[in-house]
Motif scaffolding. Structure first.
Motif, mmCIF file in Angstrom:
data_model
loop_
_atom_site.group_PDB
_atom_site.id
_atom_site.type_symbol
_atom_site.label_atom_id
_atom_site.label_comp_id
_atom_site.label_asym_id
_atom_site.label_seq_id
_atom_site.Cartn_x
_atom_site.Cartn_y
_atom_site.Cartn_z
ATOM 1 N N VAL A 99 0.813 -1.241 -0.045
ATOM 2 C CA VAL A 99 0.004 0.027 -0.082
ATOM 3 C C VAL A 99 0.841 1.353 0.058
ATOM 4 C CG1 VAL A 99 -0.224 0.047 2.498
ATOM 5 C CG2 VAL A 99 -1.950 0.898 1.185
ATOM 6 N N SER A 100 0.405 2.221 -0.636
ATOM 7 C CA SER A 100 1.098 3.412 -0.471
ATOM 8 C C SER A 100 0.693 4.646 0.591
ATOM 9 C CB SER A 100 1.141 4.071 -1.905
ATOM 10 O OG SER A 100 2.031 5.384 -1.948
ATOM 11 N N PRO A 101 1.377 4.894 1.485
ATOM 12 C CA PRO A 101 0.941 5.593 2.551
ATOM 13 C C PRO A 101 0.709 7.179 2.028
ATOM 14 C CG PRO A 101 2.920 4.818 3.133
ATOM 15 C CD PRO A 101 2.768 4.249 1.876
ATOM 16 N N LEU A 102 -0.518 7.530 2.532
ATOM 17 C CA LEU A 102 -0.997 8.883 2.268
ATOM 18 C C LEU A 102 0.270 9.777 2.477
ATOM 19 C CD1 LEU A 102 -3.687 9.967 1.222
ATOM 20 C CD2 LEU A 102 -4.141 10.831 3.678
ATOM 21 N N GLU A 103 0.527 10.753 1.465
ATOM 22 C CA GLU A 103 1.758 11.750 1.667
ATOM 23 C C GLU A 103 1.579 12.460 2.901
ATOM 24 O OE1 GLU A 103 1.388 10.110 -2.393
ATOM 25 O OE2 GLU A 103 -0.182 11.206 -1.341
ATOM 26 N N GLY A 104 2.752 12.541 3.412
ATOM 27 C CA GLY A 104 2.870 13.499 4.593
ATOM 28 C C GLY A 104 2.600 12.864 6.117
ATOM 29 N N THR A 105 1.930 11.531 6.091
ATOM 30 C CA THR A 105 1.338 11.114 7.034
ATOM 31 C C THR A 105 2.400 9.889 7.899
ATOM 32 O OG1 THR A 105 0.313 9.081 6.118
ATOM 33 C CG2 THR A 105 -0.943 11.057 6.262
ATOM 34 N N ALA A 106 3.523 9.749 7.387
ATOM 35 C CA ALA A 106 4.162 8.506 7.936
ATOM 36 C C ALA A 106 5.269 9.266 8.827
ATOM 37 C CB ALA A 106 5.236 7.963 6.889
ATOM 38 N N ASN A 107 5.311 8.811 10.180
ATOM 39 C CA ASN A 107 6.187 9.441 11.053
ATOM 40 C C ASN A 107 6.851 8.003 11.927
ATOM 41 O OD1 ASN A 107 6.147 12.530 11.269
ATOM 42 N ND2 ASN A 107 3.856 11.753 10.827
ATOM 43 N N GLY A 108 8.103 8.329 12.170
ATOM 44 C CA GLY A 108 8.561 7.444 13.188
ATOM 45 C C GLY A 108 10.077 6.834 12.944
ATOM 46 N N VAL A 109 10.388 5.576 13.139
ATOM 47 C CA VAL A 109 11.667 5.187 12.807
ATOM 48 C C VAL A 109 11.728 3.786 12.132
ATOM 49 C CG1 VAL A 109 13.864 4.259 13.989
ATOM 50 C CG2 VAL A 109 12.868 6.225 14.959
ATOM 51 N N VAL A 110 12.747 3.878 11.004
ATOM 52 C CA VAL A 110 12.427 2.544 10.356
ATOM 53 C C VAL A 110 13.818 2.011 10.454
ATOM 54 C CG1 VAL A 110 12.611 1.374 7.792
ATOM 55 C CG2 VAL A 110 10.795 2.709 8.697
ATOM 56 N N ILE A 111 14.276 0.679 10.657
ATOM 57 C CA ILE A 111 15.579 -0.070 10.857
ATOM 58 C C ILE A 111 15.285 -1.091 9.912
ATOM 59 C CG2 ILE A 111 17.236 -1.033 12.373
ATOM 60 C CD1 ILE A 111 15.953 0.544 14.747
ATOM 61 N N ALA A 112 16.237 -1.006 8.764
ATOM 62 C CA ALA A 112 16.259 -2.030 7.878
ATOM 63 C C ALA A 112 17.352 -2.917 8.465
ATOM 64 C CB ALA A 112 16.706 -1.482 6.612
#
Length: 322
Positions: free
Chosen positions: A186-199
């Motif tokens: 799914v493609s997140p709604l622009e501007g709504t993603a917040n937090g930390v991603v650890i690949a």
């Protein structure tokens, strides 16, 4: 001898994945170094009673660069297309327009001869498809999706109004899929993603591949604001900076890997399909339901993810829960 071993995988791509029918025209887009794979697939297309058309283009310098206009027009005019390239053309207007025109296609980015013989292509796509479709349906139009991992990922975003995409390696008219990855995204709604991603799995671009150490991303209001880690993180950071395009930092996708036969090997369409993994796509989102066109699209993969959508537990520590 190798071409004989490759022929079974080529036949599966043609018969099962694309569903080629007699008298159809199938465009095969490739590069000089991928020509043996393209020719093996073309033989399977011919065996199915259809007409294969192989076009060889110079490799794109970066992923998500448009193919030449004549190839884009050929893709639109074909009943089906198969992309066998090293640099991805998946997230391009050429693919988007071909699908919109009713063509159906599969993309075999970074495909190797060995991948036609064993690996993710050995999965039973028909049996996996219902799980993939259900995951995509549950992600679609979610007001809040929460992604976490034991390694520290904690990302929240909204997918309100967004479609879910089920890529299970089989296509019908007006559809495309990656092969052999099986994924719901799914493609997140622009501007709504917040937090930390650890690949901590793989970044199968730029020669990075399977990760030696985690790559940490800080995300604010839909964009990456910082990248931390070792040598591999530095490669990603410097490449994105060199693009001089703010949209390359856009959070474009969350994809869920669902192929039990895929393993982390450093190739994009094997790594993204690993069962229980999740990848965050950055950059272009136009082929996924978003609105952003950037100069690249990269996927950052983590292992054993947990996903909650509007309060429903969809995956826990890499295991599907519905």
């Amino acid at each position: 001898m190798k071409k004989i071993l490759m022929s079974r995988g080529a036949k599966k791509i043609v018969d099962v994945c694309v569903g080629v029918k007699p008298c159809e025209t199938v465009s095969i887009i490739t590069e000089p170094l991928k020509l043996t794979i393209a020719e093996t697939i073309a033989s399977a297309v011919y065996e199915a009673g259809a007409e294969p058309v192989i076009t060889v283009m110079m490799p794109r310098e970066i992923d998500s660069t448009e193919p030449p206009k004549c190839i884009a027009e050929m893709m639109k005019a074909s009943d089906a297309f198969i992309s066998v390239v090293g640099k991805s053309i998946t997230h391009t207007n050429a693919v988007k327009d071909a699908i919109k025109n009713g063509s159906r296609g599969v993309v075999l980015t970074q495909f190797s001869e060995e991948m036609l013989i064993h690996g993710g292509l050995e999965a039973d796509f028909k049996s996996i498809a219902p799980v993939c479709k259900t995951m995509a349906d549950k992600l679609a139009n979610s007001n809040e999706v929460v992604l976490t991992t034991a390694n520290g990922t904690n990302l929240r975003y909204s997918a309100l109004g967004r479609r879910g995409n089920a890529l299970y390696c089989m296509v019908e008219k007006g559809q495309f899929s990656t092969v052999p990855t099986v994924e719901a995204n799914v493609s997140p709604l622009e501007g709504t993603a917040n937090g930390v991603v650890i690949a901590d799995g793989s970044i199968p671009y730029l020669g990075i591949g399977v990760l030696d150490e985690p790559v940490k991303l800080t995300i604010e209001n839909g964009f990456i604001t910082s990248i931390f880690g070792g040598k591999q993180a530095k490669i990603l950071e410097e490449d994105l900076k060199s693009k001089n395009d703010p949209n390359v930092y856009n959070i474009a996708e969350m994809g869920v890997g669902l192929n039990p036969c895929c393993k982390f090997v450093g190739f994009m369409l094997e790594d993204e399909g690993v069962y229980g993994s999740v990848h965050i796509g950055i950059g272009t989102s136009i082929t996924l339901g978003g609105t952003v066109k950037a100069s690249c699209h990269y996927d950052l993969i983590m292992r054993d993810a947990t996903i909650v959508a509007d309060g429903e537990l969809l995956m826990e520590s890499g295991k599907v829960k519905f």
